[in-house]
Each structure stands twice: as C-alpha cells, then as structure tokens.
Design a protein around this motif. Structure first.
Motif, short mmCIF file in Angstrom:
data_model
loop_
_atom_site.label_atom_id
_atom_site.label_comp_id
_atom_site.label_asym_id
_atom_site.label_seq_id
_atom_site.Cartn_x
_atom_site.Cartn_y
_atom_site.Cartn_z
N MET A 1 -2.89 6.08 -21.88
CA MET A 1 -2.48 6.10 -20.47
C MET A 1 -1.04 5.59 -20.38
SD MET A 1 -4.36 4.27 -17.28
CE MET A 1 -3.80 4.58 -15.62
N THR A 2 -0.21 6.32 -19.69
CA THR A 2 1.19 5.96 -19.57
C THR A 2 1.34 4.69 -18.74
OG1 THR A 2 1.79 8.28 -19.63
CG2 THR A 2 3.44 6.76 -18.82
N GLU A 3 2.17 3.78 -19.22
CA GLU A 3 2.41 2.55 -18.49
C GLU A 3 3.17 2.85 -17.20
OE1 GLU A 3 1.40 -0.44 -19.05
OE2 GLU A 3 0.41 0.01 -20.94
N PRO A 4 2.90 2.10 -16.14
CA PRO A 4 3.62 2.33 -14.89
C PRO A 4 5.12 2.20 -15.09
CG PRO A 4 1.78 0.82 -14.56
CD PRO A 4 1.92 1.04 -16.04
N GLY A 5 5.87 3.12 -14.50
CA GLY A 5 7.31 3.09 -14.64
C GLY A 5 7.91 1.87 -13.99
N GLY A 6 8.90 1.30 -14.62
CA GLY A 6 9.59 0.17 -14.05
C GLY A 6 8.99 -1.18 -14.38
N ARG A 7 7.90 -1.23 -15.16
CA ARG A 7 7.31 -2.52 -15.52
C ARG A 7 8.28 -3.28 -16.41
NH1 ARG A 7 1.33 -2.74 -17.92
NH2 ARG A 7 0.85 -2.53 -15.69
N GLY A 8 8.57 -4.51 -16.03
CA GLY A 8 9.51 -5.33 -16.77
C GLY A 8 8.96 -5.79 -18.11
N ARG A 9 9.86 -6.18 -18.99
CA ARG A 9 9.47 -6.62 -20.33
C ARG A 9 8.61 -7.88 -20.25
NH1 ARG A 9 10.77 -6.26 -25.67
NH2 ARG A 9 10.87 -8.20 -26.87
N TYR A 10 8.96 -8.79 -19.34
CA TYR A 10 8.18 -10.01 -19.22
C TYR A 10 6.74 -9.71 -18.82
CZ TYR A 10 6.17 -14.13 -17.02
OH TYR A 10 5.31 -15.13 -16.66
N VAL A 11 6.56 -8.85 -17.81
CA VAL A 11 5.22 -8.51 -17.34
C VAL A 11 4.44 -7.82 -18.45
CG1 VAL A 11 3.90 -7.16 -15.67
CG2 VAL A 11 5.96 -8.38 -14.94
N ASP A 12 5.08 -6.90 -19.14
CA ASP A 12 4.41 -6.16 -20.20
C ASP A 12 3.95 -7.10 -21.31
OD1 ASP A 12 3.60 -3.56 -21.11
OD2 ASP A 12 5.11 -3.72 -22.68
N ARG A 13 4.81 -8.03 -21.70
CA ARG A 13 4.45 -8.98 -22.76
C ARG A 13 3.37 -9.94 -22.28
NH1 ARG A 13 9.39 -11.74 -25.79
NH2 ARG A 13 7.58 -12.46 -26.98
N PHE A 14 3.41 -10.35 -21.01
CA PHE A 14 2.41 -11.25 -20.47
C PHE A 14 1.03 -10.59 -20.46
CE2 PHE A 14 0.28 -13.29 -16.76
CZ PHE A 14 0.16 -14.55 -17.30
N LEU A 15 0.98 -9.32 -20.04
CA LEU A 15 -0.31 -8.62 -20.01
C LEU A 15 -0.82 -8.35 -21.42
CD1 LEU A 15 0.23 -6.11 -17.05
CD2 LEU A 15 -0.80 -8.39 -17.04
N THR A 16 0.09 -8.10 -22.36
CA THR A 16 -0.32 -7.94 -23.76
C THR A 16 -0.92 -9.25 -24.28
OG1 THR A 16 1.39 -6.28 -24.14
CG2 THR A 16 0.46 -7.37 -26.09
N PHE A 17 -0.31 -10.38 -23.90
CA PHE A 17 -0.83 -11.68 -24.28
C PHE A 17 -2.22 -11.90 -23.71
CE2 PHE A 17 -1.04 -16.29 -23.10
CZ PHE A 17 -1.20 -16.79 -24.39
N ILE A 18 -2.44 -11.51 -22.46
CA ILE A 18 -3.76 -11.64 -21.83
C ILE A 18 -4.78 -10.79 -22.59
CG2 ILE A 18 -5.09 -11.17 -19.74
CD1 ILE A 18 -3.30 -13.59 -19.46
N ASP A 19 -4.40 -9.57 -22.95
CA ASP A 19 -5.31 -8.71 -23.72
C ASP A 19 -5.67 -9.35 -25.06
OD1 ASP A 19 -5.37 -6.81 -21.74
OD2 ASP A 19 -3.92 -5.47 -22.68
N ALA A 20 -4.70 -10.00 -25.70
CA ALA A 20 -4.96 -10.66 -26.97
C ALA A 20 -5.93 -11.82 -26.79
CB ALA A 20 -3.65 -11.16 -27.58
N ILE A 21 -5.80 -12.55 -25.70
CA ILE A 21 -6.72 -13.65 -25.41
C ILE A 21 -8.14 -13.13 -25.28
CG2 ILE A 21 -7.42 -15.26 -23.59
CD1 ILE A 21 -4.49 -15.85 -23.11
N VAL A 22 -8.31 -12.03 -24.55
CA VAL A 22 -9.64 -11.45 -24.37
C VAL A 22 -10.20 -10.99 -25.71
CG1 VAL A 22 -10.94 -9.61 -23.26
CG2 VAL A 22 -9.11 -10.76 -22.01
N ALA A 23 -9.37 -10.35 -26.53
CA ALA A 23 -9.84 -9.86 -27.82
C ALA A 23 -10.32 -11.01 -28.70
CB ALA A 23 -8.72 -9.08 -28.52
N ILE A 24 -9.58 -12.10 -28.71
CA ILE A 24 -9.97 -13.25 -29.52
C ILE A 24 -11.26 -13.87 -28.98
CG2 ILE A 24 -9.32 -15.60 -30.20
CD1 ILE A 24 -6.40 -14.61 -30.22
N ALA A 25 -11.35 -14.03 -27.66
CA ALA A 25 -12.53 -14.64 -27.05
C ALA A 25 -13.78 -13.81 -27.33
CB ALA A 25 -12.33 -14.79 -25.55
N ILE A 26 -13.68 -12.50 -27.22
CA ILE A 26 -14.85 -11.65 -27.43
C ILE A 26 -15.25 -11.64 -28.90
CG2 ILE A 26 -13.85 -9.37 -27.91
CD1 ILE A 26 -15.66 -8.27 -25.68
#
Length: 204
Positions: A1-26
């Motif tokens: 799925m294409t990422e929304p246009g205009g998403r900043g680097r900080y937001v993208d990295r923060f959401l990637t970090f959240i995904d990593a947290i979920v992966a580790i927890a599960i």
C-alpha cells in the motif's frame, strides 16, 4: 500500500518504531510457552494437554494484539503529521501493548478464579482500546493531520473500549464468569451497526 503523500520523515520513522514495538511484544507472548519445554520429558501431546490454559491465553493475546495493531494502522493510514495529543496517545497505546505480555503470562500461570490477575489482564486490554479510541478521535478532529478528506470513524474503537470495560466489570464483580466476558468482543460489529442506525434515525 502506497504511503500517504507528504508524510514527514519524523512521522514515518515514529510509526515504524511503533510497528517494531508491536512486533516485539507479540513475539514475547511465546516465551512462557517455550519455557514449558525446558527439561520436559513427556510427549508433545501430553505437554499440550497439560498446558491448555497457557496455549489459550497465548492465542487470545496474539489475536488481541494483532487486532489492536490493525485498528491502529487503519486509524493512521492517511496520517501525514502528528500533533501533541495524537503523539502522546499513540505512545500510551504502545505502552499498553508492551505491558500486555506480563498479564498474559500471569493469566496463563494463575488459577482462573484469581480476580486480580483477570482484572489486570482485561484492564490492560481496555486501556489499549481506550487509547485507540482517543487516537481515532484526535486524528478525526484535525484535518491537517490527514492527506485525505476521509476521517477515521472513532465508533469502532469506542465500541471495543466500552465492551472491554463491561467485560472488566463482569469478570471482577462475578468471579465465576472467568474470562468468558471477553467473548462480548464478538458483538463489537453489532454494537457499531446499532450506533449507526441510531444516528441515522430522524428526530421526531
């Protein structure tokens, strides 16, 4: 799925970090089950038969975390920026996901009639659902955070949160119910449908 246009680097990295947290927890959910195999000399069938509650707790928690992550992903799919309330709420939600393996381990090793363990387990789920409800509301109320005109509908998250609060009340007030009040989660879709119909009903 294409990422929304205009998403900043900080937001993208923060959401990637959240995904990593979920992966580790599960992934951590499986560790108590792995420990069961240490020095076990019986057959695999005997091991499974002796630890059915632990296996059920693992399966339920895996599904819960996955559904929470999927709901979070749906809420944030068009997000291009995060304001203070959204960031803080998402951080709180990540904390509940990191914490969930702890009450899961307690639930799998404690007797089903131990009220405090059930309260901690179901309460953690309710807190996670509540954080998602607030996150959905925070994203919906601020169009500047989204790339599309369609805002997330907070009803699903609020319905899940409400049902988990009811499940928490039932499992603590009526210990004999055990973890069965969690089955009310299957009514979430029905609850949202009734909510939508009530909103569409013309005022008399």
């Amino acid at each position: 799925m294409t990422e929304p246009g205009g998403r900043g680097r900080y937001v993208d990295r923060f959401l990637t970090f959240i995904d990593a947290i979920v992966a580790i927890a599960i992934t951590l959910l499986i560790l108590p089950l792995v420990d069961l195999t240490t020095d076990y000399t019986g057959s695999a069938v005997d091991l499974i038969r002796e630890h059915v509650p632990e296996l059920l707790a693992f399966g339920l928690s895996f599904v819960v975390i996955f559904r929470f992550w999927k709901a979070q992903h749906h809420i944030l799919r068009d997000v291009i920026d995060l304001d203070g309330p959204a960031t803080q709420t998402l951080t709180c939600w990540a904390f509940t996901i990191v914490f969930l393996p702890f009450p899961t381990a307690l639930a799998s090793s404690s007797p089903p009639d131990e009220t405090s363990t059930r309260a901690l387990y179901v309460g953690t789920m309710a807190a996670s659902a509540g954080a998602l409800a607030v996150l959905s509301w925070a994203v919906a109320r601020n169009p500047a955070l989204r790339s599309g005109a369609q805002a997330p509908d907070p009803k699903q998250a609020f319905a899940t949160f409400s049902i988990l609060v009811v499940a928490l009340a039932l499992t603590t007030a009526i210990p004999a119910t055990g973890y069965y009040p969690l089955l009310l989660l299957f009514l979430t879709g029905r609850f949202v449908d009734v909510w939508h119909r009530f909103e569409r009903k013309p005022a008399s």
